[in-house]
Design an enzyme around this catalytic site. Structure first.
Site, PDB file in Angstrom:
ATOM      1  N   SER A  97       0.823  -0.866  -0.054  1.00  0.00           N
ATOM      2  CA  SER A  97       0.226  -0.518  -0.220  1.00  0.00           C
ATOM      3  C   SER A  97       0.950   1.428  -0.267  1.00  0.00           C
ATOM      4  CB  SER A  97      -0.621   0.382   1.323  1.00  0.00           C
ATOM      5  OG  SER A  97      -0.134   0.089   2.583  1.00  0.00           O
ATOM      6  N   LYS A 133       1.156   4.994   6.785  1.00  0.00           N
ATOM      7  CA  LYS A 133       0.547   5.545   5.394  1.00  0.00           C
ATOM      8  C   LYS A 133       1.450   7.017   6.272  1.00  0.00           C
ATOM      9  CE  LYS A 133      -2.239   2.841   5.050  1.00  0.00           C
ATOM     10  NZ  LYS A 133      -2.473   1.489   3.803  1.00  0.00           N
TER      11      LYS A 133
END
Length: 228
Positions: A97, A133
């Site tokens: 991701s 993230k």
């Protein structure tokens, strides 16, 4: 004539007696000198005695050095664990991701005490897991994402040179969207596959969830670098 076996037994007995009475340990040269004064002790026995004493002395030094090394390694490992838990947590990337910035299997260091800004990469807790993230917006900011994945914060398109391609991704928010108080909006760099703040299942994260700012990639050795 005294045999080598009897000599060893005599040496052990002498050593025990010295320890018991706290006498000074007899040195190699002194023992040899005492025994060479005996009429029935020849040069060959003296040579064997010297070799045996040197072997015992070497073994004692080796064992002492080994214990010192083991002790040092234990202390170093304990310090590494303390530093890891208190100051610099060690994390491993799972999934893609955050590609291409971070690849699966890479090992990262996060700084617990570092302040972070928009654009920084952070690690945070989510459902008993740690996710990594990028910070896109903070409390009070207005965010908008177009159908092609272009991101606007406070009506200004943000520059994202770390992306390979843009994508709206898995998003169920209504835009424009204002970041709630004490919350942070995060997204993965691989926008088409990342599950992040664009989906209400994860949503914006709180500062209490943050593990730290990701600063370094330390593994593999060929990929050691500062993370940005």
């Amino acid at each position: 004539m005294m045999s080598l076996r009897n000599l060893k037994q005599w040496l052990r007995k002498t050593k025990k007696n010295n320890q018991k009475h706290k006498k000074q340990e007899t040195t190699e040269d002194t023992i040899v000198q005492i025994l060479t004064d005996e009429e029935d002790f020849d040069d060959l026995r003296v040579k064997d005695l010297r070799q045996e004493l040197r072997r015992v002395k070497y073994n004692q030094k080796f064992i002492g050095s080994l214990f010192n090394t083991i002790g040092t390694l234990i202390v170093a490992a304990a310090l590494a664990i303390i530093i890891s838990n208190v100051f610099m947590p060690v994390l491993q990337v799972t999934g893609n991701s955050m590609a291409p910035t971070l690849e699966e299997g890479e090992i990262l260091l996060a700084n617990k005490n570092a302040k972070f800004n928009t654009g920084d990469i952070i690690a945070f807790y989510y459902n008993n897991k740690i996710l990594v993230k990028r910070v896109i917006a903070t409390a009070g900011d207005w965010i908008n994402i177009s159908a092609d994945g272009t991101v606007y914060v406070n009506d200004i398109e943000i520059d994202e040179p770390y992306l390979i391609d843009k994508a709206l991704g898995d998003c169920n928010l209504d835009f424009p969207y204002q970041i709630p108080e004490s919350k942070i909006f995060v997204m993965g760099d691989h926008r088409s596959v990342s599950l992040d703040s664009r989906n209400s299942n994860i949503g914006c994260i709180s500062e209490e969830q943050i593990v730290g700012r990701v600063d370094l990639c330390i593994w593999p050795l060929s990929g050691v670098r500062k993370v940005n």
